[in-house]
Design a protein around this motif. Structure first.
Motif, PDB file in Angstrom:
ATOM      1  N   LEU A  28       0.754  -1.167   0.052  1.00 27.19           N
ATOM      2  CA  LEU A  28      -0.103  -0.019  -0.223  1.00 27.19           C
ATOM      3  C   LEU A  28       0.764   1.027  -0.070  1.00 27.19           C
ATOM      4  CD1 LEU A  28      -2.606  -0.916   2.830  1.00 27.19           C
ATOM      5  CD2 LEU A  28      -2.938  -1.149   0.419  1.00 27.19           C
ATOM      6  N   LEU A  29       2.123   1.172   0.322  1.00 26.55           N
ATOM      7  CA  LEU A  29       2.685   2.350   0.692  1.00 26.55           C
ATOM      8  C   LEU A  29       3.099   3.211  -0.683  1.00 26.55           C
ATOM      9  CD1 LEU A  29       4.473   3.512   2.838  1.00 26.55           C
ATOM     10  CD2 LEU A  29       6.717   2.429   1.734  1.00 26.55           C
ATOM     11  N   PRO A  30       3.311   2.550  -1.780  1.00 28.80           N
ATOM     12  CA  PRO A  30       3.291   3.611  -2.928  1.00 28.80           C
ATOM     13  C   PRO A  30       2.140   4.472  -3.392  1.00 28.80           C
ATOM     14  CG  PRO A  30       4.155   1.438  -3.626  1.00 28.80           C
ATOM     15  CD  PRO A  30       3.439   1.307  -2.301  1.00 28.80           C
TER      16      PRO A  30
ATOM     17  N   VAL B  51      -6.305   1.367 -10.626  1.00 31.87           N
ATOM     18  CA  VAL B  51      -5.593   0.278  -9.624  1.00 31.87           C
ATOM     19  C   VAL B  51      -6.705  -0.861  -9.887  1.00 31.87           C
ATOM     20  CG1 VAL B  51      -5.171  -0.184  -7.399  1.00 31.87           C
ATOM     21  CG2 VAL B  51      -4.570   1.896  -8.217  1.00 31.87           C
ATOM     22  N   LEU B  52      -7.781  -0.829  -9.712  1.00 34.21           N
ATOM     23  CA  LEU B  52      -8.898  -2.023  -9.600  1.00 34.21           C
ATOM     24  C   LEU B  52      -8.891  -2.596 -10.817  1.00 34.21           C
ATOM     25  CD1 LEU B  52     -10.712  -2.935  -7.597  1.00 34.21           C
ATOM     26  CD2 LEU B  52     -12.287  -1.896  -8.806  1.00 34.21           C
ATOM     27  N   ILE B  53      -8.733  -2.045 -12.111  1.00 37.49           N
ATOM     28  CA  ILE B  53      -8.608  -2.688 -13.482  1.00 37.49           C
ATOM     29  C   ILE B  53      -7.421  -3.287 -13.542  1.00 37.49           C
ATOM     30  CG2 ILE B  53      -8.782  -2.201 -16.023  1.00 37.49           C
ATOM     31  CD1 ILE B  53     -10.696   0.089 -15.102  1.00 37.49           C
TER      32      ILE B  53
ATOM     33  N   LEU C   4      -4.390 -10.261  -9.006  1.00 38.59           N
ATOM     34  CA  LEU C   4      -4.295  -9.855  -7.677  1.00 38.59           C
ATOM     35  C   LEU C   4      -5.100 -10.214  -6.872  1.00 38.59           C
ATOM     36  CD1 LEU C   4      -1.984  -6.791  -8.323  1.00 38.59           C
ATOM     37  CD2 LEU C   4      -1.163  -8.822  -8.038  1.00 38.59           C
ATOM     38  N   SER C   5      -4.979 -10.051  -5.739  1.00 44.14           N
ATOM     39  CA  SER C   5      -5.994 -10.532  -4.603  1.00 44.14           C
ATOM     40  C   SER C   5      -7.009  -9.414  -4.659  1.00 44.14           C
ATOM     41  CB  SER C   5      -5.517 -10.725  -3.158  1.00 44.14           C
ATOM     42  OG  SER C   5      -6.491 -10.652  -2.146  1.00 44.14           O
TER      43      SER C   5
ATOM     44  N   SER D 210      -8.599  -3.735  -3.552  1.00 45.05           N
ATOM     45  CA  SER D 210      -9.677  -2.863  -3.087  1.00 45.05           C
ATOM     46  C   SER D 210      -8.880  -1.903  -2.069  1.00 45.05           C
ATOM     47  CB  SER D 210     -10.671  -3.573  -2.304  1.00 45.05           C
ATOM     48  OG  SER D 210     -11.127  -4.529  -3.220  1.00 45.05           O
ATOM     49  N   GLN D 211      -8.041  -2.591  -1.348  1.00 44.97           N
ATOM     50  CA  GLN D 211      -7.354  -1.467  -0.358  1.00 44.97           C
ATOM     51  C   GLN D 211      -6.541  -0.270  -1.104  1.00 44.97           C
ATOM     52  OE1 GLN D 211      -5.222  -4.001   2.098  1.00 44.97           O
ATOM     53  NE2 GLN D 211      -6.898  -4.637   3.553  1.00 44.97           N
ATOM     54  N   GLN D 212      -5.817  -0.735  -2.211  1.00 51.07           N
ATOM     55  CA  GLN D 212      -5.053   0.143  -3.016  1.00 51.07           C
ATOM     56  C   GLN D 212      -5.808   1.098  -3.381  1.00 51.07           C
ATOM     57  OE1 GLN D 212      -3.076  -2.395  -5.725  1.00 51.07           O
ATOM     58  NE2 GLN D 212      -1.358  -2.993  -4.287  1.00 51.07           N
ATOM     59  N   ALA D 213      -7.138   0.761  -3.958  1.00 52.08           N
ATOM     60  CA  ALA D 213      -7.922   1.773  -4.776  1.00 52.08           C
ATOM     61  C   ALA D 213      -8.779   2.414  -3.634  1.00 52.08           C
ATOM     62  CB  ALA D 213      -9.147   0.860  -5.418  1.00 52.08           C
ATOM     63  N   PHE D 214      -8.832   2.124  -2.454  1.00 48.04           N
ATOM     64  CA  PHE D 214      -9.388   3.021  -1.289  1.00 48.04           C
ATOM     65  C   PHE D 214      -8.465   4.158  -1.041  1.00 48.04           C
ATOM     66  CE2 PHE D 214     -10.457   3.859   3.124  1.00 48.04           C
ATOM     67  CZ  PHE D 214     -11.501   4.373   2.944  1.00 48.04           C
ATOM     68  N   ILE D 215      -7.278   3.671  -0.730  1.00 50.33           N
ATOM     69  CA  ILE D 215      -6.027   4.460  -0.359  1.00 50.33           C
ATOM     70  C   ILE D 215      -5.814   5.615  -1.366  1.00 50.33           C
ATOM     71  CG2 ILE D 215      -3.639   4.775  -0.032  1.00 50.33           C
ATOM     72  CD1 ILE D 215      -5.116   3.524   2.426  1.00 50.33           C
ATOM     73  N   SER D 216      -6.032   5.304  -2.687  1.00 52.54           N
ATOM     74  CA  SER D 216      -5.711   6.134  -3.668  1.00 52.54           C
ATOM     75  C   SER D 216      -6.903   7.316  -3.805  1.00 52.54           C
ATOM     76  CB  SER D 216      -5.692   5.485  -5.220  1.00 52.54           C
ATOM     77  OG  SER D 216      -4.561   4.476  -5.298  1.00 52.54           O
TER      78      SER D 216
END
Length: 412
Positions: free
Chosen positions: A5-7, A88-90, A97-98, A103-109
């Motif tokens: 999630l860091l990036p 990110v989601l697409i 990917l999981s 979903s977490q990456q998209a939410f953070i973005s």
């Protein structure tokens, strides 16, 4: 994991949003491309991450350009976050990917995009001051008629205030015709004559009850007072922290033009002194015949950009149009042509990039706007005359219907 999630916590759309608001969309897109390439390299030459960052930067740049409200910066951040989240989601689903991680990456973005827009709202004024850039947001805020200087003009110099509004209408329409900034013209016109607040009674539009202070002064002193309104306007603008572009227009809106009325008054007085019988000394008439033209010229500089030149013309045209006995299109066209031609001949446009095609468009715009501003109206009947007319008609009607002593009606 947390490292995955860091990036996405990095505010990679911050620079494109600010650059789009301050400079324009093209430099913002370039900055978005550079940032996306750098982020892609940092993420082990990840093409996916490059695409995510560039798409978010491009979307935010497009929305943040030509904004008129600071809240639109937040909107740019939100849309950038949604864009990066969707990308990110697409890409994550395409890469198998999981779903939980994606979903977490998209939410953070999305969250980072929103926060970026909010921070940009607070940081933008700092960059405006630092780089002396005036955005449309600042200009629109200055059109508020409750600004202290505009409120003072309404109360202390109402004639000048009305004149400024008329010049603003002329300039705004002309600027739109040649592709200049109508908003910049309007704001600069509202403040271009604020120097008259120091001595408003010395300017014709503010004089009441026939009192003219210039009658008690010689022409050179009167010209000095008139010229001073430019310097005093610059001082007021600096005191109230107006943008530099407005200060530039205040300096340039008369260029180095001649204050013709008092210059001709001075020459007339010199000629009278020469013609007096007491003037017998041969050297004295030669000295008296010299009137220093520089005393009756504004200090300048001449207009250096299109909006400033438009305001110079509009200021003169609006004032001169009030002297027309009958407002017709030929009369206005002749007046505008004479004013613009005389300013060009006097060298007032030597430093300005206006073309002859643009000058023609400015003349046409001035004519159209003035015809609409100074149009005549149908004369309405007065209430007293109408009441008197009704009374006369009613009296006549009563007399016609009144019976005589013999019981017969009067002959018509």
């Amino acid at each position: 994991s947390s490292l995955a999630l860091l990036p996405y916590i990095a505010p990679y759309t911050f620079a494109p949003i600010l650059i789009a608001a301050l400079v324009g969309i093209a430099p913002a897109i370039v900055s978005a491309l550079i940032i996306s390439v750098l982020f892609g390299i940092l993420q082990d030459n990840s093409i996916e991450f490059l695409l995510i960052v560039f798409l978010a930067g491009a979307v935010s740049s497009f929305i943040a350009s030509n904004i008129t409200k600071r809240a639109m910066l937040v909107r740019a951040g939100i849309m950038a976050g949604i864009t990066s989240g969707a990308a990110v989601l697409i890409l994550g689903l395409i890469g198998n990917l999981s779903l939980a991680v994606v979903s977490q990456q998209a939410f953070i973005s999305i969250i980072v995009g929103v926060l970026t827009g909010v921070v940009a709202v607070g940081i933008l004024p700092v960059f405006e001051q630092l780089f002396q850039i005036t955005t449309d947001i600042t200009l629109l805020e200055l059109t508020d008629f409750n600004h202290p200087l505009l409120r003072r003009m309404q109360m202390e110099a109402p004639g000048t205030y009305h004149h400024s509004l008329m010049v603003a209408n002329l300039s705004e329409n002309a600027a739109a015709e040649i592709g200049a900034s109508p908003l910049l013209c309007r704001v600069c016109c509202l403040f271009h004559d604020i120097g008259k607040l120091v001595k408003p009674e010395y300017f014709t539009e503010n004089q009441r009850e026939g009192i003219n202070p210039h009658e008690e002064k010689n022409p050179s002193m009167s010209a000095l007072v008139i010229k001073a309104h430019v310097k005093e306007g610059v001082e007021l603008a600096s005191r109230y922290k107006l943008p530099q572009v407005i200060i530039d227009v205040i300096r340039q809106h008369h260029g180095t033009g001649l204050i013709q009325y008092f210059y001709h008054q001075a020459r007339k007085e010199q000629k009278k002194q020469i013609d007096t019988p007491d003037c017998k000394d041969q050297s004295k008439p030669q000295d008296l015949a010299k009137v220093d033209e520089s005393t009756y010229r504004y200090d300048g500089p001449c207009p250096c950009f299109k909006e400033s030149a438009i305001i110079l013309f509009a200021d003169s045209v609006e004032a001169a149009s009030r002297s027309l006995k009958k407002v017709t299109q030929p009369a206005l066209e002749e007046l505008i042509e004479n004013i613009i031609t005389s300013r060009i001949a006097d060298g007032q446009l030597d430093q300005c990039p206006l073309t002859f095609k643009e000058l023609h468009a400015i003349k046409s715009s001035f004519t159209y706007t003035l015809l609409n501003m100074l149009h005549s109206r149908v004369e309405y009947p007065k209430e007293n005359d109408e009441a008197a007319s009704n009374t006369t008609t009613e009296t006549k009607s009563n007399q016609d219907n009144e019976p005589t002593k013999t019981g017969n009606k009067q002959p018509v």
